[in-house]
Design an enzyme around this catalytic site. Structure first.
Site, PDB file in Angstrom:
ATOM      1  N   SER A 187       0.838  -1.191   0.000  1.00 39.43           N
ATOM      2  CA  SER A 187       0.000   0.000   0.000  1.00 39.43           C
ATOM      3  C   SER A 187       0.884   1.257   0.000  1.00 39.43           C
ATOM      4  O   SER A 187       1.729   1.407  -0.879  1.00 39.43           O
ATOM      5  CB  SER A 187      -0.959  -0.032   1.191  1.00 39.43           C
ATOM      6  N   ASP A 283      -7.569  -2.149  -8.102  1.00 43.61           N
ATOM      7  CA  ASP A 283      -7.244  -2.053  -6.682  1.00 43.61           C
ATOM      8  C   ASP A 283      -8.333  -1.250  -5.975  1.00 43.61           C
ATOM      9  O   ASP A 283      -8.734  -0.178  -6.443  1.00 43.61           O
ATOM     10  CB  ASP A 283      -5.887  -1.362  -6.528  1.00 43.61           C
ATOM     11  N   HIS A 342      -7.220  -5.085  -2.135  1.00 46.09           N
ATOM     12  CA  HIS A 342      -6.036  -4.264  -1.877  1.00 46.09           C
ATOM     13  C   HIS A 342      -5.078  -5.033  -0.981  1.00 46.09           C
ATOM     14  O   HIS A 342      -5.448  -5.511   0.083  1.00 46.09           O
ATOM     15  CB  HIS A 342      -6.453  -2.964  -1.191  1.00 46.09           C
TER      16      HIS A 342
END
Length: 400
Positions: A187, A283, A342
């Protein structure tokens, strides 16, 4: 007197036996797929200016390797979005994503699990997860002093120093002698995994195998102002607070605004060390920040209306055009799926739940690429619209 001594010896012997049994039982019952690791606080970092948002020392989570993995290392930069203005960052500084005072144990799983059947290539490696407490993808070196003189509201943006200082400590723990090593980032930690990939490589022996892994951290710049509006607002705030114009490479900032250098596509070409990108073309943080919360929720529930299809196709197209090309998979590997999710390195890395493209599981694709067995660059061409997420993400933000 002799009887007393023998009694004491028997008691000591009994305690030792019970301790050994307890340890063996604990080891036997520990779940190799999922276990807690306590934070290591780097108190010495404060004198070097490497601190969290609230000025507390940084931290990392460490699980030692064993067996033939004892000289191999994963150095993982964790994520957790960004704070984009003073108010946002002051609120963040009150929790575990901005202060080591609030950090508790972290659940290791996925690529960090010790299950050799579900994580066969990395189960016994040394694992380090660097706590994310700077709010700016480990890039900053600046500060904010509250004009009210209330020092509890002062902010330190020292992510760059946190990266260098924690890496320095871990190098001394044995990373400097690594035979194999991976700099990974998830991330908001994915961007610095590209940014610092060469530095990480240069910190290790020249004959060691060193590559980097970007997990759902390659967010793209849209030319369409409607799709880009939330990203411009977000990255402009991050760049200003973190002092990005000073800390990011001049090779990029001399050509464009610092906030544009926060997009991975604008810095990846300067990275010489090989890296592997694992991310969805849809995503769910990308879709959330691009489409807005309301539309994102509809996509996440598999209920996206036809009116959104054009935007979703554009998101996919721009993303695929912005990532490294497939002409040199040895240098730039990829696994680009279509599920609306994600990050993958924690829960989705176990073979039984891993994503698959063309009959190849993501962990196998990366491991083969990393060990030079086969150089994968896989894109799900079958699904041009998002697939509903079948396993909700395991959050690895720190519990307060």
């Amino acid at each position: 007197m002799m009887m007393v001594t023998k009694s004491v010896q028997l008691v000591v012997l009994l305690v030792c036996c019970l301790t050994i049994i307890t340890i063996q039982c604990a080891n036997a019952t520990q779940n190799p797929n999922l276990f807690n690791v306590e934070p290591t606080i780097v108190h010495s970092a404060v004198s070097k200016g490497a601190v969290c948002l609230d000025g507390s020392p940084p931290a990392y989570y460490f699980e030692p390797g064993f067996g033939d993995g004892a000289e191999n290392w994963i150095f993982h930069l964790s994520g957790g979005a960004w704070c984009i203005n003073v108010t946002d960052c002051q609120k963040r500084a009150e929790g575990s994503n901005g202060s080591s005072k609030r950090m508790g144990p972290l659940q290791f799983q996925g690529i960090h699990s010790k299950n050799n059947t579900q994580n066969p290539d990395f189960y016994n490696w040394n694992k380090v997860v660097v706590a994310y407490c700077d709010g700016g993808s480990f890039i900053g070196d600046s500060e904010y002093i509250d004009p009210s003189n209330n020092r509890t509201k002062d902010l330190q943006f020292r992510g760059q120093k946190i990266f260098y200082t924690v890496l320095e400590e871990v190098l001394e723990k044995g990373l400097k002698n690594a035979k194999n090593a991976i700099l990974a980032g998830s991330s908001a930690g994915g961007y610095p995994a590209i940014l610092y990939c060469d530095y990480f490589r240069d910190s290790l022996p020249i004959n060691s195998r060193v590559k980097c892994l970007v997990d759902s951290g390659y967010f793209v710049h849209f030319k369409n102002p409607v799709l880009e509006r939330f990203w411009t607002w977000r990255f402009s705030g991050v760049a200003a607070l973190q002092g990005a114009a000073k800390t990011l490479p001049k090779s990029c900032t001399s050509k464009m605004k610092a906030e544009l250098c926060l997009y991975s596509e604008n810095i990846q070409q300067y990275t010489k060390t090989p890296f592997f990108l694992h991310m969805s073309a849809f995503d769910n943080i990308e879709t959330q920040y691009t489409l807005g919360d309301e539309k994102y929720k509809a996509v996440d529930e598999g209920l996206g209306p036809e009116s959104m299809n054009a935007s979703l196709r554009e998101i996919r197209s721009v993303f695929l055009n912005a990532i490294p090309k497939r002409d040199n998979p040895k240098h730039r590997g990829a696994f680009i799926d279509a599920m609306h999710h994600h990050t993958s390195l924690f829960r989705r890395w176990s073979l039984e739940v891993a994503l698959e493209i063309d009959n190849v599981l993501a962990p196998i694709a990366f491991a083969d690429w990393y060990f030079d067995r086969k150089y994968y660059y896989l894109v799900d061409e079958k699904h041009t619209m998002p697939i509903k997420n079948t396993i909700k993400n395991t959050t690895y933000y720190y519990h307060e």
